[in-house]
Design a protein around this motif. Structure first.
Motif, short mmCIF file in Angstrom:
data_model
loop_
_atom_site.label_atom_id
_atom_site.label_comp_id
_atom_site.label_asym_id
_atom_site.label_seq_id
_atom_site.Cartn_x
_atom_site.Cartn_y
_atom_site.Cartn_z
N VAL A 499 32.42 26.74 48.54
CA VAL A 499 32.03 28.14 48.40
C VAL A 499 33.30 28.97 48.37
O VAL A 499 34.33 28.58 48.93
N VAL A 531 28.79 35.49 45.52
CA VAL A 531 29.26 34.27 46.16
C VAL A 531 29.14 33.14 45.14
O VAL A 531 28.11 33.00 44.47
N ALA A 533 28.97 29.19 44.86
CA ALA A 533 28.65 28.08 45.76
C ALA A 533 28.19 26.86 44.97
O ALA A 533 27.61 26.98 43.89
N ASP A 563 19.40 36.22 47.47
CA ASP A 563 18.91 36.18 48.85
C ASP A 563 17.69 37.09 49.00
O ASP A 563 17.31 37.84 48.08
N THR A 612 22.74 39.66 48.12
CA THR A 612 23.73 38.66 47.71
C THR A 612 23.17 37.82 46.59
O THR A 612 21.99 37.44 46.61
N TYR A 614 24.18 34.28 44.27
CA TYR A 614 25.03 33.09 44.27
C TYR A 614 25.14 32.54 42.85
O TYR A 614 24.13 32.32 42.17
#
Length: 801
Positions: A499, A531, A533, A563, A612, A614
């Motif tokens: 990450v 982010v 990941a 999220d 958030t 990803y």
């Protein structure tokens, strides 16, 4: 002068005649002055001592700010930096810099060295000259000329053994040659003491053509011109902000209206301290409360001492001593107590400072020095003088009454003072109880807040998870795929992932995004945490999957996992799966394939303010990433095997900064825990002082009422009646003190409310705890004098007249 020296000798003799009184007063003063000296030493190191740069008060930090998106301070884009350099006339100079790290090859071994990429103006802004050589200039900011390096004094010693011939020699960073052109002085540090080298910050053309609010991982430091101040800089940055907004297209103006974007300045010291200054002022407030309790306690002792010398003072007045002479004598005696108390307090303060640093409240950046200096000495001297004035005020007031003979008569047969003296001493004890209640109330709120913070759910499982930073300039997705395959094959490894931003330890950067065709619920927040990941990251950290799926091997199309906070913002009544988002100005549409739980990204006491999303590391991994590993063994046992895996996979890569997620959480609470421990210590001292004050006054009352107690016993009163008679006086003082103190505790609670987590400033449970604790302490302090009164022999007591 002779009269003054005579008063000093007389005062010392008086104290020597009552060593118990002198010792009690000096120890009490030492505790109060020592606590204040220790805390002021920390405050002095952080807030008053100049930073280790010439005219450091002229240094400011400039940031971009998105207040409506809960981002008060972010980095500055290259485009905005150039505009500030051009238009900010109040600045003598400004420099953009970016913290990074390089793999430095030393004797065939690769080591990770913290470094800074900086524009050539950095050393002019800091006004620091090199120890050897010449720092890089404007020409080195251009491509093709930026492979030069300035070394720290420590790295120069490590790599070249302090050899002056190092200038002009070559070192390898990521396998590429960099020519050493300068060595900085021994004590130079920027932005902190861990940095080992500085290289030029070259702007690639694409960096200058991105949006103004992108690329926020670089910082701007500037120096004000002589005569300019921070307010002038803020006013000019406001003008520059307005000019930028006027020149940009309509979409930029809409973004500004929604996010409140603007350029913002603060002192460079303020940037380094963050919210630590608030903690320092809270701590100083607590020790000032303790100092007030100290003064009240010693004033009570000194008043009792003066009242016990009523006949002597009246006799001296009758023999011709003037009122000023008597007042001066009391003041000198107070100084005879405060000077040794102050000296002992300074010694305790030195020990206390070491304790404060050891529990995590010490300087970490290497730019602040907490060693006591002349400011601390001056502070201690001022405290000693003020304490002497405060503790002598009431005795002097007693002596200042016109009728000293009346004072003698008020002492009555016992010569220890009458009802007036009892009322004054009782009022002092009430003040002590009130201050103790305020101190205990504030402490209870902080302890309660800390316990709730410890038990807060961060959104991930920190148990048996180890993290480390992987630095490899040429790394791409194939490198991390192979790295994870080898790591997962290690004994004891349950799962692993990579990450770009580890929760709490490495907060993610904000990035603009949109959801085409959708309208958000509630205030529009176009910035989200971005982010990157890998497919194993979510399972390794135990981040729960709520809908859909996470990344899987073989995924190739543009996709994103969001999220719960982001999903609730845009899709409160439906599933986000299948919807699309775009990022920044990129037209690519990313399909939402899964929804996961919300993770605390920055700290446990800062609930996520924005959603958030990803991105898949298999498609977007670049540069430095963080490895996260779930293990069935103690996490740190994997350090050596992981180093071997990275070394075998690529000679240009390095792995460092090993830390378990449990330690990440613990370290994020270090300063709050230190604050809690310190105020607990101060609260315990305050409780002890309150107990001593109550005991001293009631013991004094019993001594005054010995004859009365004897008469009562002779007339048939039971010992239990006398026991209740004395305890009742203590409970009366307790009740009045609690009424005042609980009000003060509520006021203090509101004053420290910014540091409370899920605890109201008016917390009934905490206030009830204060009442119980002080009641127990007061009753215990009342019992001994009351028991002594109940055990009196009537025949003996009636003779003490």
């Amino acid at each position: 002068m002779n009269g003054f020296l005579h008063d000093v000798r007389f005062g010392l003799r008086q104290l020597a005649a009552k060593p118990g009184f002198a010792a009690a007063a000096i120890v009490t003063l030492a505790l109060g002055i020592g606590a204040n000296t220790a805390v002021f030493s920390v405050l002095n190191g952080y807030l008053l001592k100049p930073l280790p740069y010439p005219q450091s008060q002229q240094l400011i930090a400039i940031n971009e700010s998105f207040p409506n998106a809960h981002q008060p301070y972010v980095g500055v884009s290259a485009m905005n930096y150039l505009d500030i350099k051009k238009d900010a006339t109040v600045l003598a100079d400004a420099a953009l810099y970016k913290e990074t790290a390089f793999n430095l090859t030393i004797n065939g071994q690769t080591e990770l060295v913290p470094a800074v990429r900086a524009r050539a103006d950095l050393f002019d802004v800091l006004r620091v000259k090199p120890y050897l050589g010449q720092v890089f200039g404007d020409l080195n900011d251009q491509g093709g000329r930026d492979h030069v390096a300035v070394l720290s004094y420590g790295l120069w010693q490590t790599v070249f053994g302090g050899n002056r011939d190092a200038i002009g020699r070559t070192i390898k960073l990521y396998g590429e040659p960099y020519r050493v052109i300068a060595v900085m002085p021994r004590h130079f540090a920027f932005p902190d003491s861990s940095v080992g080298l500085w290289v030029p910050f070259h702007f690639p053309p694409q960096l200058l053509h991105k949006c103004r609010t992108c690329e926020h991982n670089q910082q701007l430091i500037a120096r004000l011109k002589p005569g300019a101040d921070l307010n002038a800089a803020r006013a000019q940055l406001h003008q520059i902000t307005s000019r930028i907004v006027a020149a940009e297209p309509a979409w930029f103006n809409r973004m500004v209206q929604k996010t409140g974007w603007h350029l913002r300045a603060r002192s460079y010291r303020g940037k380094l301290l963050g919210d630590r200054a608030t903690l320092l002022f809270i701590l100083q407030g607590f020790v000032l409360l303790l100092l007030l309790m100290t003064c009240v306690n010693v004033a009570n002792l000194l008043l009792a001492r003066i009242l016990g010398r009523t006949h002597e003072i009246a006799m001296r007045a009758a023999l011709g001593a003037s009122l000023m002479r008597l007042v001066r004598q009391v003041f000198v005696e107070a100084f005879c107590l405060t000077i040794p108390g102050g000296l002992a307090g300074v010694a305790l303060g030195w020990l206390g400072l070491s304790f404060i640093q050891n529990i995590g409240f010490g300087a970490r950046l290497g730019l602040f020095t907490l060693t006591p200096d002349w400011r601390v000495g001056l502070f201690a001297l001022i405290v000693v003088v003020l304490v002497a004035v405060i503790i002598s005020a009431l005795p002097i007031r007693q002596l200042s009454r016109r009728d000293l003979q009346g004072l003698l008569q008020e002492g009555g047969r016992s010569i220890r003072g009458g009802r007036g003296a009892r009322r004054i001493r009782g009022a002092l004890v009430v003040a002590e109880i009130a201050l103790a209640a305020a101190l205990l109330g504030g402490t209870g709120l902080l302890v309660n807040s800390f316990l709730r913070l410890q038990s807060a759910d961060p959104g991930f499982d920190a148990a048996r998870v180890l993290t480390a930073e992987i630095v490899n300039a040429n790394a791409r997705d194939q490198y991390y795929d192979e790295l994870l395959r080898r790591v997962r094959a290690l004994p004891g490894v349950e799962s692993a992932g990579v990450v770009n931003a580890v929760p709490i330890e490495w907060p993610p950067l904000g990035n603009a995004y949109t959801v085409p065709g959708e309208s958000p619920m509630g205030p529009h927040k176009p910035l989200g945490n971005m982010v990157i990941a890998s497919e194993g990251y979510f399972g390794t950290l135990g981040i729960p999957l709520l809908r859909g799926r996470v990344f899987a091997p073989g995924d190739s199309r543009p996709m994103v996992v969001v999220d719960k906070k982001l999903a609730d913002q845009w899709f409160p009544d439906s599933s986000p799966i299948g919807h699309q988002i775009t990022l920044g100005g990129d037209p690519t549409r990313y399909t939402i394939i899964g929804e996961v739980g919300t993770v605390y990204a920055t700290s446990l006491d800062s609930p996520p303010q924005r959603g958030t999303y990803y991105l898949n590391a298999a498609q977007n991994a670049f540069g430095d990433m963080h490895l996260v590993v779930k293990t069935s063994m103690p996490p740190y046992r994997l350090v050596k095997p992981l180093k071997q895996v990275v070394r075998d996979l690529s000679p240009n890569a390095s792995i460092s900064h090993f830390i378990s997620m449990a330690d990440v959480l613990a370290q994020s609470l270090t300063e709050r825990e230190a604050l809690m421990m310190l105020v607990l210590v101060f609260a315990c001292i305050g409780l002890a002082l309150a107990a001593v004050g109550v005991y001293g006054v009631l013991n004094y009352v019993v001594n005054q009422r010995v004859t009365e107690c004897g008469v009562r016993l002779a007339l048939g009163a039971l010992p239990a009646d006398l026991l209740w008679l004395i305890i009742r006086d203590g409970l009366r003082m307790l009740a009045i003190g609690l009424c005042i103190g609980l009000g003060l505790a509520v006021v203090l609670g509101y004053a420290i409310s910014s540091q409370l987590f899920n605890v109201a400033p008016f917390d009934p449970l905490t206030l009830a705890g204060v009442v119980v604790a002080l009641s127990i302490i007061t009753i215990a302090a009342c019992y001994l004098p009351a028991r002594r009164a109940s055990k009196l022999d009537p025949s003996v007591a009636m003779l003490e007249q």
